[in-house]
Scaffold this motif. Sequence first.
Motif, PDB file in Angstrom:
ATOM      1  N   GLY A 220       0.825  -1.206   0.000  1.00 14.21           N
ATOM      2  CA  GLY A 220       0.000   0.000   0.000  1.00 14.21           C
ATOM      3  C   GLY A 220       0.852   1.245   0.000  1.00 14.21           C
ATOM      4  N   ALA A 221       0.520   2.189   0.829  1.00 14.92           N
ATOM      5  CA  ALA A 221       1.244   3.456   0.888  1.00 14.92           C
ATOM      6  C   ALA A 221       2.164   3.540   2.096  1.00 14.92           C
ATOM      7  CB  ALA A 221       0.255   4.614   0.883  1.00 14.92           C
ATOM      8  N   ASP A 222       2.336   2.441   2.830  1.00  8.87           N
ATOM      9  CA  ASP A 222       3.265   2.450   3.959  1.00  8.87           C
ATOM     10  C   ASP A 222       4.688   2.542   3.427  1.00  8.87           C
ATOM     11  OD1 ASP A 222       1.190   2.223   5.675  1.00  8.87           O
ATOM     12  OD2 ASP A 222       1.736   0.258   6.475  1.00  8.87           O
ATOM     13  N   LEU A 223       5.515   3.332   4.097  1.00 11.50           N
ATOM     14  CA  LEU A 223       6.866   3.582   3.618  1.00 11.50           C
ATOM     15  C   LEU A 223       7.826   2.566   4.220  1.00 11.50           C
ATOM     16  CD1 LEU A 223       6.809   7.466   3.874  1.00 11.50           C
ATOM     17  CD2 LEU A 223       6.250   6.031   1.906  1.00 11.50           C
ATOM     18  N   ARG A 224       7.807   1.358   3.668  1.00  8.87           N
ATOM     19  CA  ARG A 224       8.730   0.365   4.203  1.00  8.87           C
ATOM     20  C   ARG A 224       9.111  -0.652   3.141  1.00  8.87           C
ATOM     21  NH1 ARG A 224       6.143  -4.305   6.506  1.00  8.87           N
ATOM     22  NH2 ARG A 224       3.922  -4.283   6.032  1.00  8.87           N
ATOM     23  N   PHE A 225      10.281  -1.263   3.366  1.00  8.79           N
ATOM     24  CA  PHE A 225      10.772  -2.327   2.496  1.00  8.79           C
ATOM     25  C   PHE A 225      10.349  -3.669   3.078  1.00  8.79           C
ATOM     26  CE2 PHE A 225      13.961   1.042   1.670  1.00  8.79           C
ATOM     27  CZ  PHE A 225      13.882   1.094   0.287  1.00  8.79           C
TER      28      PHE A 225
ATOM     29  N   ILE B 152      13.594   9.255  -1.693  1.00  9.35           N
ATOM     30  CA  ILE B 152      12.385  10.089  -1.794  1.00  9.35           C
ATOM     31  C   ILE B 152      11.697  10.201  -0.436  1.00  9.35           C
ATOM     32  CG2 ILE B 152      10.123  10.327  -2.932  1.00  9.35           C
ATOM     33  CD1 ILE B 152      11.241   8.504  -5.178  1.00  9.35           C
ATOM     34  N   HIS B 153      11.790   9.142   0.355  1.00 11.77           N
ATOM     35  CA  HIS B 153      11.054   9.085   1.615  1.00 11.77           C
ATOM     36  C   HIS B 153      12.003   8.875   2.787  1.00 11.77           C
ATOM     37  CE1 HIS B 153       8.020   7.695  -1.453  1.00 11.77           C
ATOM     38  NE2 HIS B 153       7.426   8.729  -0.896  1.00 11.77           N
ATOM     39  N   MET B 154      12.241   9.944   3.511  1.00 11.80           N
ATOM     40  CA  MET B 154      13.090   9.863   4.700  1.00 11.80           C
ATOM     41  C   MET B 154      12.519   8.843   5.670  1.00 11.80           C
ATOM     42  SD  MET B 154      15.641  12.071   4.751  1.00 11.80           S
ATOM     43  CE  MET B 154      15.936  12.695   6.408  1.00 11.80           C
ATOM     44  N   GLY B 155      13.376   8.043   6.237  1.00 13.80           N
ATOM     45  CA  GLY B 155      12.937   7.086   7.239  1.00 13.80           C
ATOM     46  C   GLY B 155      12.530   5.745   6.666  1.00 13.80           C
ATOM     47  N   MET B 156      12.473   5.640   5.342  1.00 11.06           N
ATOM     48  CA  MET B 156      12.170   4.339   4.719  1.00 11.06           C
ATOM     49  C   MET B 156      13.497   3.639   4.529  1.00 11.06           C
ATOM     50  SD  MET B 156      10.154   3.703   1.143  1.00 11.06           S
ATOM     51  CE  MET B 156      10.037   2.056   0.416  1.00 11.06           C
TER      52      MET B 156
ATOM     53  N   THR C  13      16.368   6.620  -9.690  1.00  5.25           N
ATOM     54  CA  THR C  13      15.790   7.424  -8.607  1.00  5.25           C
ATOM     55  C   THR C  13      14.285   7.221  -8.489  1.00  5.25           C
ATOM     56  OG1 THR C  13      17.479   9.048  -9.037  1.00  5.25           O
ATOM     57  CG2 THR C  13      15.639   9.764  -7.675  1.00  5.25           C
ATOM     58  N   ILE C  14      13.622   7.108  -9.607  1.00  2.11           N
ATOM     59  CA  ILE C  14      12.172   6.906  -9.564  1.00  2.11           C
ATOM     60  C   ILE C  14      11.837   5.544 -10.148  1.00  2.11           C
ATOM     61  CG2 ILE C  14       9.926   7.735 -10.353  1.00  2.11           C
ATOM     62  CD1 ILE C  14      10.803  10.311  -9.442  1.00  2.11           C
ATOM     63  N   VAL C  15      11.487   4.623  -9.262  1.00  3.48           N
ATOM     64  CA  VAL C  15      10.927   3.350  -9.703  1.00  3.48           C
ATOM     65  C   VAL C  15       9.427   3.496  -9.453  1.00  3.48           C
ATOM     66  CG1 VAL C  15      10.870   0.849  -9.380  1.00  3.48           C
ATOM     67  CG2 VAL C  15      13.023   2.096  -9.107  1.00  3.48           C
ATOM     68  N   GLU C  16       8.701   3.662 -10.541  1.00  7.88           N
ATOM     69  CA  GLU C  16       7.281   3.986 -10.428  1.00  7.88           C
ATOM     70  C   GLU C  16       6.496   2.830  -9.801  1.00  7.88           C
ATOM     71  OE1 GLU C  16       8.153   1.816 -14.112  1.00  7.88           O
ATOM     72  OE2 GLU C  16       9.099   3.528 -13.162  1.00  7.88           O
ATOM     73  N   ALA C  17       5.329   3.134  -9.299  1.00  9.26           N
ATOM     74  CA  ALA C  17       4.453   2.103  -8.737  1.00  9.26           C
ATOM     75  C   ALA C  17       4.243   1.013  -9.779  1.00  9.26           C
ATOM     76  CB  ALA C  17       3.121   2.723  -8.327  1.00  9.26           C
TER      77      ALA C  17
ATOM     78  N   THR D 198       1.855   1.994  -4.062  1.00  8.71           N
ATOM     79  CA  THR D 198       1.098   2.963  -4.860  1.00  8.71           C
ATOM     80  C   THR D 198       1.869   4.270  -5.037  1.00  8.71           C
ATOM     81  OG1 THR D 198       0.006   3.665  -2.825  1.00  8.71           O
ATOM     82  CG2 THR D 198      -1.131   2.010  -4.150  1.00  8.71           C
ATOM     83  N   LEU D 199       3.139   4.289  -4.605  1.00 10.17           N
ATOM     84  CA  LEU D 199       3.960   5.506  -4.664  1.00 10.17           C
ATOM     85  C   LEU D 199       5.285   5.195  -5.356  1.00 10.17           C
ATOM     86  CD1 LEU D 199       3.589   6.507  -0.898  1.00 10.17           C
ATOM     87  CD2 LEU D 199       2.494   7.667  -2.815  1.00 10.17           C
ATOM     88  N   PRO D 200       5.960   6.205  -5.926  1.00 11.18           N
ATOM     89  CA  PRO D 200       7.298   5.966  -6.458  1.00 11.18           C
ATOM     90  C   PRO D 200       8.306   5.779  -5.320  1.00 11.18           C
ATOM     91  CG  PRO D 200       6.754   8.294  -6.613  1.00 11.18           C
ATOM     92  CD  PRO D 200       5.518   7.602  -6.103  1.00 11.18           C
ATOM     93  N   HIS D 201       9.269   4.913  -5.547  1.00 15.16           N
ATOM     94  CA  HIS D 201      10.313   4.666  -4.545  1.00 15.16           C
ATOM     95  C   HIS D 201      11.614   4.360  -5.274  1.00 15.16           C
ATOM     96  CE1 HIS D 201       7.591   4.350  -1.133  1.00 15.16           C
ATOM     97  NE2 HIS D 201       6.865   3.432  -1.749  1.00 15.16           N
ATOM     98  N   ASN D 202      12.691   4.250  -4.511  1.00  8.96           N
ATOM     99  CA  ASN D 202      13.935   3.698  -5.023  1.00  8.96           C
ATOM    100  C   ASN D 202      14.584   2.916  -3.895  1.00  8.96           C
ATOM    101  OD1 ASN D 202      15.895   5.472  -3.517  1.00  8.96           O
ATOM    102  ND2 ASN D 202      14.917   7.062  -4.744  1.00  8.96           N
ATOM    103  N   LEU D 203      15.644   2.212  -4.237  1.00  6.98           N
ATOM    104  CA  LEU D 203      16.403   1.485  -3.219  1.00  6.98           C
ATOM    105  C   LEU D 203      17.859   1.888  -3.405  1.00  6.98           C
ATOM    106  CD1 LEU D 203      16.112  -2.320  -2.339  1.00  6.98           C
ATOM    107  CD2 LEU D 203      18.226  -1.013  -2.167  1.00  6.98           C
TER     108      LEU D 203
END
Length: 88
Positions: A7-12, A77-81, A51-55, A34-39
């Motif tokens: 979902g939209a939780d910011l975690r791996f 993109i998401h601090m703390g993830m 940088t942007i791995v789309e949903a 459901t959000l863009p992220h990267n690793l």
Amino acid sequence: MVTTDVGADLRFVPAEVTAPSRTRVRVMFRNVSTLPHNLTFDAPIAGGTRTIVEAGGSDAIELVTPGPGRYTFGCTIHMGMSGTLVVN
Ligand SMILES: [Cu+2]
């Protein structure tokens, strides 16, 4: 293989992965959220997906693991993830 929360939780998922030391490994990242992220790995590994791995997208990183220890990775993109690569 590392994915995101579905979902939209910011975690791996999983937040911790293990690999042997001084070995070439391929880290597959699938963004099933459901959000863009990267690793992205912090130094000394210092590498990452685009940088942007789309949903719904995915990317892979190839790296040679350093010596034994715990190495963090995150999403710029998401601090703390964040997650941890444990090298044995
Ligand atoms: Cu993110």
